[in-house]
Design an enzyme around this catalytic site. Sequence first.
Site, PDB file in Angstrom:
ATOM      1  N   LYS A   9      15.901   2.225 -12.270  1.00 54.72           N
ATOM      2  CA  LYS A   9      16.955   2.149 -11.257  1.00 54.72           C
ATOM      3  C   LYS A   9      18.184   1.348 -11.730  1.00 54.72           C
ATOM      4  O   LYS A   9      18.129   0.653 -12.742  1.00 54.72           O
ATOM      5  CB  LYS A   9      16.358   1.534  -9.984  1.00 54.72           C
ATOM      6  CG  LYS A   9      15.237   2.393  -9.368  1.00 54.72           C
ATOM      7  CD  LYS A   9      14.735   1.766  -8.083  1.00 54.72           C
ATOM      8  CE  LYS A   9      13.696   2.649  -7.413  1.00 54.72           C
ATOM      9  NZ  LYS A   9      13.250   2.059  -6.119  1.00 54.72           N
ATOM     10  N   TYR A  49      15.405  11.083  -1.529  1.00 53.91           N
ATOM     11  CA  TYR A  49      14.776  10.121  -0.613  1.00 53.91           C
ATOM     12  C   TYR A  49      14.745  10.633   0.831  1.00 53.91           C
ATOM     13  O   TYR A  49      14.645   9.837   1.762  1.00 53.91           O
ATOM     14  CB  TYR A  49      15.504   8.781  -0.690  1.00 53.91           C
ATOM     15  CG  TYR A  49      15.091   7.925  -1.878  1.00 53.91           C
ATOM     16  CD1 TYR A  49      13.773   7.496  -2.029  1.00 53.91           C
ATOM     17  CD2 TYR A  49      16.007   7.522  -2.842  1.00 53.91           C
ATOM     18  CE1 TYR A  49      13.374   6.700  -3.094  1.00 53.91           C
ATOM     19  CE2 TYR A  49      15.626   6.719  -3.914  1.00 53.91           C
ATOM     20  CZ  TYR A  49      14.304   6.320  -4.035  1.00 53.91           C
ATOM     21  OH  TYR A  49      13.920   5.522  -5.093  1.00 53.91           O
ATOM     22  N   PHE A  57      16.346   1.017   6.073  1.00 52.00           N
ATOM     23  CA  PHE A  57      16.927   0.686   4.764  1.00 52.00           C
ATOM     24  C   PHE A  57      17.563   1.885   4.069  1.00 52.00           C
ATOM     25  O   PHE A  57      18.057   1.757   2.947  1.00 52.00           O
ATOM     26  CB  PHE A  57      15.866   0.036   3.859  1.00 52.00           C
ATOM     27  CG  PHE A  57      14.623   0.870   3.607  1.00 52.00           C
ATOM     28  CD1 PHE A  57      14.618   1.879   2.660  1.00 52.00           C
ATOM     29  CD2 PHE A  57      13.453   0.619   4.314  1.00 52.00           C
ATOM     30  CE1 PHE A  57      13.484   2.639   2.412  1.00 52.00           C
ATOM     31  CE2 PHE A  57      12.301   1.376   4.079  1.00 52.00           C
ATOM     32  CZ  PHE A  57      12.324   2.395   3.117  1.00 52.00           C
ATOM     33  N   ARG A  85       1.583   3.814 -11.091  1.00 56.66           N
ATOM     34  CA  ARG A  85       1.706   2.992  -9.878  1.00 56.66           C
ATOM     35  C   ARG A  85       1.146   1.586 -10.114  1.00 56.66           C
ATOM     36  O   ARG A  85       1.675   0.601  -9.633  1.00 56.66           O
ATOM     37  CB  ARG A  85       1.050   3.677  -8.677  1.00 56.66           C
ATOM     38  CG  ARG A  85       1.857   4.898  -8.246  1.00 56.66           C
ATOM     39  CD  ARG A  85       1.406   5.489  -6.950  1.00 56.66           C
ATOM     40  NE  ARG A  85       1.785   4.687  -5.792  1.00 56.66           N
ATOM     41  CZ  ARG A  85       3.024   4.629  -5.297  1.00 56.66           C
ATOM     42  NH1 ARG A  85       4.003   5.300  -5.856  1.00 56.66           N
ATOM     43  NH2 ARG A  85       3.271   3.892  -4.222  1.00 56.66           N
ATOM     44  N   THR A  91       5.750  -2.533  -4.243  1.00 57.03           N
ATOM     45  CA  THR A  91       7.168  -2.263  -3.961  1.00 57.03           C
ATOM     46  C   THR A  91       7.965  -3.568  -3.883  1.00 57.03           C
ATOM     47  O   THR A  91       9.058  -3.673  -4.436  1.00 57.03           O
ATOM     48  CB  THR A  91       7.301  -1.512  -2.605  1.00 57.03           C
ATOM     49  OG1 THR A  91       6.497  -0.333  -2.669  1.00 57.03           O
ATOM     50  CG2 THR A  91       8.741  -1.133  -2.322  1.00 57.03           C
ATOM     51  N   ARG A 102       7.503  -4.551 -11.925  1.00 56.39           N
ATOM     52  CA  ARG A 102       8.264  -5.164 -10.824  1.00 56.39           C
ATOM     53  C   ARG A 102       8.115  -6.686 -10.808  1.00 56.39           C
ATOM     54  O   ARG A 102       9.063  -7.397 -10.486  1.00 56.39           O
ATOM     55  CB  ARG A 102       7.847  -4.531  -9.497  1.00 56.39           C
ATOM     56  CG  ARG A 102       8.452  -3.122  -9.355  1.00 56.39           C
ATOM     57  CD  ARG A 102       7.836  -2.378  -8.225  1.00 56.39           C
ATOM     58  NE  ARG A 102       8.527  -1.129  -7.910  1.00 56.39           N
ATOM     59  CZ  ARG A 102       7.973  -0.152  -7.195  1.00 56.39           C
ATOM     60  NH1 ARG A 102       6.737  -0.276  -6.741  1.00 56.39           N
ATOM     61  NH2 ARG A 102       8.658   0.938  -6.951  1.00 56.39           N
ATOM     62  N   ASN A 112      14.208  -2.872  -7.044  1.00 56.22           N
ATOM     63  CA  ASN A 112      12.870  -3.098  -7.592  1.00 56.22           C
ATOM     64  C   ASN A 112      12.639  -2.358  -8.910  1.00 56.22           C
ATOM     65  O   ASN A 112      11.509  -2.054  -9.275  1.00 56.22           O
ATOM     66  CB  ASN A 112      11.794  -2.789  -6.539  1.00 56.22           C
ATOM     67  CG  ASN A 112      11.813  -1.342  -6.085  1.00 56.22           C
ATOM     68  OD1 ASN A 112      12.669  -0.564  -6.504  1.00 56.22           O
ATOM     69  ND2 ASN A 112      10.862  -0.967  -5.260  1.00 56.22           N
ATOM     70  N   HIS A 115      11.030   3.537  -9.798  1.00 63.75           N
ATOM     71  CA  HIS A 115      10.360   4.389  -8.811  1.00 63.75           C
ATOM     72  C   HIS A 115       9.290   5.173  -9.539  1.00 63.75           C
ATOM     73  O   HIS A 115       9.489   5.585 -10.681  1.00 63.75           O
ATOM     74  CB  HIS A 115      11.359   5.382  -8.187  1.00 63.75           C
ATOM     75  CG  HIS A 115      10.667   6.500  -7.458  1.00 63.75           C
ATOM     76  ND1 HIS A 115      10.260   6.394  -6.152  1.00 63.75           N
ATOM     77  CD2 HIS A 115      10.260   7.731  -7.881  1.00 63.75           C
ATOM     78  CE1 HIS A 115       9.640   7.523  -5.804  1.00 63.75           C
ATOM     79  NE2 HIS A 115       9.637   8.347  -6.824  1.00 63.75           N
ATOM     80  N   GLU A 126       9.077  16.105  -7.569  1.00 70.78           N
ATOM     81  CA  GLU A 126      10.127  15.205  -8.075  1.00 70.78           C
ATOM     82  C   GLU A 126      10.537  15.581  -9.500  1.00 70.78           C
ATOM     83  O   GLU A 126      11.729  15.540  -9.840  1.00 70.78           O
ATOM     84  CB  GLU A 126       9.639  13.747  -7.983  1.00 70.78           C
ATOM     85  CG  GLU A 126       9.491  13.295  -6.529  1.00 70.78           C
ATOM     86  CD  GLU A 126       8.911  11.895  -6.360  1.00 70.78           C
ATOM     87  OE1 GLU A 126       8.545  11.247  -7.362  1.00 70.78           O
ATOM     88  OE2 GLU A 126       8.830  11.438  -5.198  1.00 70.78           O
TER      89      GLU A 126
HETATM   90  P1  CMP Z   1      10.817   3.408  -4.049  1.00 74.85           P
HETATM   91  O1  CMP Z   1       9.424   3.306  -4.558  1.00 74.85           O
HETATM   92  O2  CMP Z   1      11.796   4.125  -4.906  1.00 74.85           O
HETATM   93  O3  CMP Z   1      10.799   4.088  -2.591  1.00 74.85           O
HETATM   94  C1  CMP Z   1      11.748   3.812  -1.606  1.00 74.85           C
HETATM   95  C2  CMP Z   1      12.697   2.715  -1.984  1.00 74.85           C
HETATM   96  O4  CMP Z   1      13.410   2.114  -0.911  1.00 74.85           O
HETATM   97  C3  CMP Z   1      11.910   1.549  -2.581  1.00 74.85           C
HETATM   98  O5  CMP Z   1      11.369   1.901  -3.827  1.00 74.85           O
HETATM   99  C4  CMP Z   1      12.968   0.458  -2.565  1.00 74.85           C
HETATM  100  O6  CMP Z   1      13.893   0.587  -3.642  1.00 74.85           O
HETATM  101  C5  CMP Z   1      13.728   0.769  -1.283  1.00 74.85           C
HETATM  102  N1  CMP Z   1      13.417  -0.136  -0.160  1.00 74.85           N
HETATM  103  C6  CMP Z   1      14.278  -0.986   0.406  1.00 74.85           C
HETATM  104  N2  CMP Z   1      13.728  -1.647   1.407  1.00 74.85           N
HETATM  105  C7  CMP Z   1      12.450  -1.230   1.506  1.00 74.85           C
HETATM  106  C8  CMP Z   1      11.372  -1.551   2.381  1.00 74.85           C
HETATM  107  N3  CMP Z   1      11.478  -2.448   3.350  1.00 74.85           N
HETATM  108  N4  CMP Z   1      10.194  -0.901   2.187  1.00 74.85           N
HETATM  109  C9  CMP Z   1      10.072   0.036   1.205  1.00 74.85           C
HETATM  110  N5  CMP Z   1      11.081   0.383   0.359  1.00 74.85           N
HETATM  111  C10 CMP Z   1      12.253  -0.251   0.499  1.00 74.85           C
END
Ligand code: CMP
Length: 139
Positions: A9, A49, A57, A85, A91, A102, A112, A115, A126
């Site tokens: 990212k 997304y 968010f 994962r 996350t 992470r 973070n 993905h 994807e």
């Molecule tokens: P990702 O695994 O790419 O999936 C959704 C993305 O939303 C997550 O990683 C974060 O970059 C972002 N995000 C921001 N806030 C939140 C939250 N509260 N919970 C989950 N994802 C979040």
Amino acid sequence: MNRTFSIIKPDATKRNITGSINKIIEDNNLIIVAQKRLKLSKEKAEGFYAVHKDKPFFNDLIEYMTSGPVIVQVLEGDNAVENYRKIMGATNPDNAEKGTIRKEHALNIQENSVHGSDSITNAEIEINYFFEENEIISN
Ligand code: CMP
């Protein structure tokens, strides 16, 4: 043997730490079988997304994901989806285990660093959202 989809990212490309992230990926027996650097358009990010479009968010997420370059990747290996994962960690980096991408590199729950697909079905969707089959070169 299967494939998963990964995004490095904008927080990571901006800090020039994509090599450190790829090292963790390769050290954990995943092969990067396709990779490209690009800037996501708003439309492309919103489509990717879409499952989160009703989340509080969502707007911030789209702004962040379009704020700089990303690297999209296809990773191949035994249990690639599950393995990646585990390597990514939770996350929220505060909850991620030591040694995960992470924990080592993410800034916060949004920025973070990576993905990864959450299922084999989503990995296929994807991967197809970003890559043609002839761009993916297995060993
Ligand atoms: P990702 O695994 O790419 O999936 C959704 C993305 O939303 C997550 O990683 C974060 O970059 C972002 N995000 C921001 N806030 C939140 C939250 N509260 N919970 C989950 N994802 C979040």
